[in-house]
Design a protein around this motif. Structure first.
Motif, PDB file in Angstrom:
ATOM      1  N   ALA A 284       0.827  -1.211   0.000  1.00 16.60           N
ATOM      2  CA  ALA A 284       0.000   0.000   0.000  1.00 16.60           C
ATOM      3  C   ALA A 284       0.856   1.255   0.000  1.00 16.60           C
ATOM      4  N   THR A 285       1.935   1.237   0.749  1.00 13.57           N
ATOM      5  CA  THR A 285       2.845   2.383   0.790  1.00 13.57           C
ATOM      6  C   THR A 285       3.443   2.639  -0.587  1.00 13.57           C
ATOM      7  N   TYR A 286       3.851   1.577  -1.250  1.00 11.89           N
ATOM      8  CA  TYR A 286       4.424   1.704  -2.592  1.00 11.89           C
ATOM      9  C   TYR A 286       3.405   2.310  -3.555  1.00 11.89           C
ATOM     10  N   ILE A 287       2.185   1.768  -3.560  1.00  9.04           N
ATOM     11  CA  ILE A 287       1.154   2.245  -4.482  1.00  9.04           C
ATOM     12  C   ILE A 287       0.803   3.694  -4.182  1.00  9.04           C
ATOM     13  N   SER A 288       0.693   4.015  -2.894  1.00  6.77           N
ATOM     14  CA  SER A 288       0.370   5.378  -2.492  1.00  6.77           C
ATOM     15  C   SER A 288       1.411   6.371  -3.004  1.00  6.77           C
ATOM     16  N   LYS A 289       2.664   6.046  -2.841  1.00 10.32           N
ATOM     17  CA  LYS A 289       3.743   6.934  -3.309  1.00 10.32           C
ATOM     18  C   LYS A 289       3.795   6.987  -4.833  1.00 10.32           C
ATOM     19  N   ASP A 290       3.456   5.866  -5.470  1.00  8.17           N
ATOM     20  CA  ASP A 290       3.569   5.764  -6.920  1.00  8.17           C
ATOM     21  C   ASP A 290       2.477   6.537  -7.640  1.00  8.17           C
ATOM     22  N   VAL A 291       1.226   6.412  -7.186  1.00 11.56           N
ATOM     23  CA  VAL A 291       0.116   7.011  -7.929  1.00 11.56           C
ATOM     24  C   VAL A 291      -0.603   8.111  -7.165  1.00 11.56           C
ATOM     25  N   GLY A 292      -0.232   8.337  -5.906  1.00 11.30           N
ATOM     26  CA  GLY A 292      -0.802   9.446  -5.153  1.00 11.30           C
ATOM     27  C   GLY A 292      -2.078   9.146  -4.403  1.00 11.30           C
ATOM     28  N   SER A 293      -2.486   7.884  -4.342  1.00  9.94           N
ATOM     29  CA  SER A 293      -3.663   7.536  -3.545  1.00  9.94           C
ATOM     30  C   SER A 293      -3.339   7.665  -2.062  1.00  9.94           C
ATOM     31  N   ASN A 294      -4.321   8.096  -1.276  1.00  9.57           N
ATOM     32  CA  ASN A 294      -4.143   8.134   0.173  1.00  9.57           C
ATOM     33  C   ASN A 294      -3.971   6.719   0.706  1.00  9.57           C
ATOM     34  N   ILE A 295      -3.245   6.586   1.808  1.00 16.48           N
ATOM     35  CA  ILE A 295      -3.069   5.279   2.424  1.00 16.48           C
ATOM     36  C   ILE A 295      -3.867   5.222   3.722  1.00 16.48           C
ATOM     37  N   ILE A 296      -4.602   4.144   3.894  1.00 15.86           N
ATOM     38  CA  ILE A 296      -5.334   3.883   5.131  1.00 15.86           C
ATOM     39  C   ILE A 296      -4.829   2.542   5.657  1.00 15.86           C
ATOM     40  N   SER A 297      -4.272   2.561   6.852  1.00 22.43           N
ATOM     41  CA  SER A 297      -3.673   1.347   7.387  1.00 22.43           C
ATOM     42  C   SER A 297      -4.200   1.063   8.783  1.00 22.43           C
ATOM     43  N   TYR A 298      -4.494  -0.201   9.037  1.00 23.16           N
ATOM     44  CA  TYR A 298      -4.927  -0.657  10.350  1.00 23.16           C
ATOM     45  C   TYR A 298      -3.827  -1.535  10.945  1.00 23.16           C
ATOM     46  N   ASP A 299      -3.778  -1.556  12.257  1.00 18.26           N
ATOM     47  CA  ASP A 299      -2.737  -2.346  12.917  1.00 18.26           C
ATOM     48  C   ASP A 299      -2.948  -3.840  12.734  1.00 18.26           C
ATOM     49  N   PHE A 300      -4.219  -4.263  12.726  1.00 18.21           N
ATOM     50  CA  PHE A 300      -4.482  -5.700  12.612  1.00 18.21           C
ATOM     51  C   PHE A 300      -5.675  -5.937  11.704  1.00 18.21           C
TER      52      PHE A 300
END
Length: 246
Positions: free
Chosen positions: A177-193
């Motif tokens: 997700a981090t890669y895609i976010s940086k690559d295309v500019g989409s926001n990243i939403i991440s949960y711990d579990f």
């Protein structure tokens, strides 16, 4: 699961995840009017009448799944999936890529979020739901990574373009997700579990089963195809593959 080579298209194989989910995509003019009627797309639309088809390109390396249509009324990602498959057919790939453009063709035909009154992105943990059958197919095929692509409307969840991921139990979900976010500019939403916020999302259950997965969302009104939404979903899919050098 049985796969057969499709003789008229180089290196393409296909099978069915489920045979009681078929629909006539052409009856949904909101999506059908946006699909380029290539020979391959005509073939895919014909196969979708009989159930949920899954297509395979390439052999060797890791195995990736590009999934769309879990919600039948989220149209851009389904069109983008077809576009990506058309682009890659006939190319020599260093990994095996599986495509499910229409997870629930009947729901897409009806332009409905639910399939048989069930939200497939809240029921992957329920035995024999269609999304559960897709998960089981991924496990049977030895899929290593899953990209599940959707669209979201204003005032819905999340209501903006984003990549969902979790950090545990599969940390690579977050890395993808981090890669895609940086690559295309989409926001990243991440949960711990995985599964901490709600149960049954394809991404979450894949992660819980040890298959790193992400969910891509682009902004578009439900049951419609907004300008630029297909291109944004396509960019997310391309970035997902790019993470693995495709």
């Amino acid at each position: 699961m049985q796969f057969e080579k499709v003789s008229q298209f180089d290196n393409l194989e296909m099978g069915y995840v489920y045979e009681f989910s078929g629909g006539y995509i052409s009856r949904n003019q909101n999506i059908f009017s946006q699909i380029e009627l290539t020979d391959l797309n005509k073939f895919i639309l014909e196969k979708a009448v009989l159930g949920t088809p899954i297509f395979k390109l390439g052999d060797g390396g890791i195995k990736l799944l590009v999934l769309s249509g879990i919600h039948g009324n989220e149209l851009p990602s389904q069109i983008a999936n077809l576009k990506l498959l058309n682009e890659l057919v006939g190319r020599e790939l260093n990994h095996a890529v599986y495509f499910i453009p229409f997870a629930a063709p009947k729901a897409t035909m009806d332009n409905r979020r639910f399939f048989n009154s069930m939200d497939l992105n809240r029921s992957t943990h329920i035995e024999n739901s269609l999304s559960n059958l897709i998960l089981n197919a991924a496990i049977e095929l030895g899929i290593n990574f899953v990209g599940d692509f959707h669209s979201t409307a204003f005032n819905s969840n999340p209501g903006f373009e984003a990549i969902f991921s979790t950090k545990s139990p599969c940390p690579e979900s977050f890395l993808m997700a981090t890669y895609i976010s940086k690559d295309v500019g989409s926001n990243i939403i991440s949960y711990d579990f995985a599964g901490a916020s709600y149960k049954g999302a394809v991404e979450d259950v894949c992660n819980l089963k040890g298959i790193p997965a992400i969910t891509g969302e682009v902004l578009c009104p439900f049951a419609q195809v907004a300008e630029g939404s297909v291109e944004r979903s396509y960019a997310q899919m391309k970035s997902f593959l790019s993470y693995f050098g495709i």
